[in-house]
Design a protein around this motif. Structure first.
Motif: not given
Ligand code: ME8
Length: 509
Positions: A386-395, A397-401
């Motif tokens: 669940x930690x990697x799941x929670x970190x996923x939106x931020x990661x 976003x960083x790539x999509x930006x």
């Protein structure tokens, strides 16, 4: 809400759309959907480029009046947008009256600023590229001259208006220097800089030898050069010249997506026109790479043009969307093959993601009576998932930006694979008998992971991830990134799952 303006090239209507056109617009669509999920006020524009010699000739070859011809072909690009699930907010056509008004207003402003002058053009022109080339840029084959793109060139001599492009080289370079994000990827930026350093010539911006274009104000024997006309579309669509128009808040554009073939027009001509007109410049121009088909250049004469509609028919829309952005680093060239597309569908979508969802959701049916198990405190093992799941939106976003769509998907699949190894380690299927309390906790955590995965994947695969969120019992109104912070109520009833992706037979090639 902060405005965010995303554009695609406007496509020539000399022929029907193919996979290359679908590709650029797809990238823009994913970014648009992602930015909306982040809460931006997005305006996503696409459309068609309908003037110029190339389109006029295509109409003649088809035996149609230009207007009837462009009406018909432009519609095929709208149909493509619908079939590809594009969420564009606008669709602009350069034959619209509002666009004539914008082009003529921009022309007048350039003229008043002293940025253009009347003269005589003599030189090489490639109709296929709608571009002028210097003699040193041409290549010779069998005694014939060709543009670097391979397009035939013709010698043109006619009265013309010119834009003082030569005056803008230093200011363009200074702008690139001060705004390192302006042209991406960096390799392309270097090409543009080298081109400017080799010396800019003034640009011929009107033609008299044909009439299918926007008339030049106060000089009706001339029509505007199709690229001046075409680039202005980005302003027309937000209301220019009415700077008080409601949509004018979107200018300057946040990003213009283009293929590498038309970077010169966007990164040199366009900012020079805008600077001369004292209008703000777009913030970023991303030039992506080129698709080949099974190793060959895609061209009508080779008869190997890939029709996106046929692919959607054979593989389904979302596998096509996924493949195009996953297979190749955005910015690099890539090779299309049906075998690679089928392989991605079978392994990444059906096996990795599809099975994780199917296994988890059917266990909730079987072992938890189809109701979402209660949230409980996390064990150390649960944090591993669940930690990697929670970190996923931020990661993501960083790539999509950075428009690194392939990297965003890699980050997601790291968590998909983690989910599969976690479920294998936790063995929830056997816990019902041995430790039913733990069994329910494991199922709840798998559900949390699936919800997180499907949510970040929505912009890439809106249809199938919408289905996955339906199966996870997530209401339509709770599918934003911010909603991930609010858990679904314990006991939410879940419908029995059905497989979302279907495997295909791999073709030989
Ligand atoms: O250039 N691989 O229109 P166009 C990847 N009207 N992308 C491809 C591709 C391929 N093989 N083939 C085409 C024009 N594209 C002008 C634009 S904008 C103000 C005016 C995509 O119909 C790619 O985005 O020739 C490329 O830049 C665009 O289609 C060219 O479309």
């Amino acid at each position: 809400m902060r405005p965010f303006y995303i554009t695609t090239p406007i496509y020539y209507v000399n022929d029907k759309p193919h996979i290359g056109h679908a590709y650029t617009s797809l990238a823009a669509d994913v970014l648009a959907r992602w930015k909306r999920m982040q809460g931006f006020d997005v305006f996503f524009l696409t459309g068609t480029d309908e003037h110029g010699q190339k389109v006029e000739k295509a109409a003649q070859d088809a035996g149609e009046e230009p207007q009837a011809f462009v009406d018909r072909v432009s519609q095929t690009f709208r149909d493509l947008a619908l079939a590809m699930g594009f969420s564009n907010d606008g669709f602009i056509r350069t034959t619209e009256p509002r666009h004539y008004a914008a082009c003529q207003a921009l022309w007048t402003r350039l003229r008043e600023a002293g940025a253009i002058y009347e003269g005589h053009y003599e030189g090489w022109y490639a109709v296929r590229d709608e571009a002028y080339y210097g003699p040193d840029e041409l290549v010779e084959r069998d005694g014939q001259k060709f543009a670097p793109s391979g397009a035939p060139v013709e010698w043109v001599r006619e009265p013309s208006w010119f834009f003082r492009l030569s005056a803008w080289g230093e200011r363009l370079l200074a702008h690139f220097d001060a705004n390192p994000e302006f042209i991406a990827p960096p390799s392309r930026r270097n090409e543009v800089i080298a081109f400017i350093k080799s010396g800019l010539q003034d640009l011929s911006i009107s033609r008299t030898s044909f009439s299918w274009g926007v008339p030049v104000p106060n000089d009706p024997a001339h029509v505007m050069y199709v690229w001046l006309d075409a680039l202005t579309n980005y302003l027309t669509a937000v209301g220019y010249p009415d700077e008080n128009a409601q949509d004018y808040r979107f200018w300057p554009a946040d990003i213009h997506f283009v293929g590498k073939d038309i970077l010169r027009f966007h990164a040199i001509y366009w900012p020079a026109f805008l600077m001369a007109a004292e209008l703000p410049l777009p913030k970023r121009i991303f030039a992506h790479g080129w698709w080949t088909n099974e190793g060959q250049k895609i061209s009508k004469s080779l008869g190997n043009v890939i029709d996106p509609l046929a692919l959607i028919e054979d593989y389904g829309l979302d596998p096509v969307r996924y493949f195009l952005l996953r297979e190749v680093s955005f910015g690099q060239d890539g090779d299309f093959s049906r075998r690679a597309l089928g392989g991605r569908l079978n392994s990444d979508l059906a096996n990795d993601l599809g099975n994780l969802a199917q296994r988890s959701l059917s266990l909730i049916q079987r072992n938890a009576e189809g109701k979402l198990p209660a949230l409980v405190a996390l064990t150390e093992a649960d944090h591993l998932l669940l930690d990697p799941v929670a970190a996923l939106p931020g990661r993501v976003a960083e790539a999509i930006d950075r428009q690194a769509f392939h990297e965003a998907l890699e980050r997601v699949w790291e968590v998909v694979r983690l989910g599969n190894s976690w479920i294998d380690a936790q063995k929830p299927w056997s816990l019902k008998k041995t430790d039913p309390v733990r069994g329910e906790a494991v199922l709840r955590h798998l559900h949390t992971a699936l919800r997180g995965l499907a949510t970040v994947l929505l912009p890439f695969m809106p249809g199938s991830m919408g289905m996955m969120l339906d199966q996870c019992g997530v209401p339509e109104a709770a599918r934003g990134l911010a909603d991930l912070a609010t858990p679904l109520p314990d006991g939410t009833p879940l419908a029995p799952p059905t497989p979302i992706f279907r495997k295909v037979e791999l073709t030989a090639a």
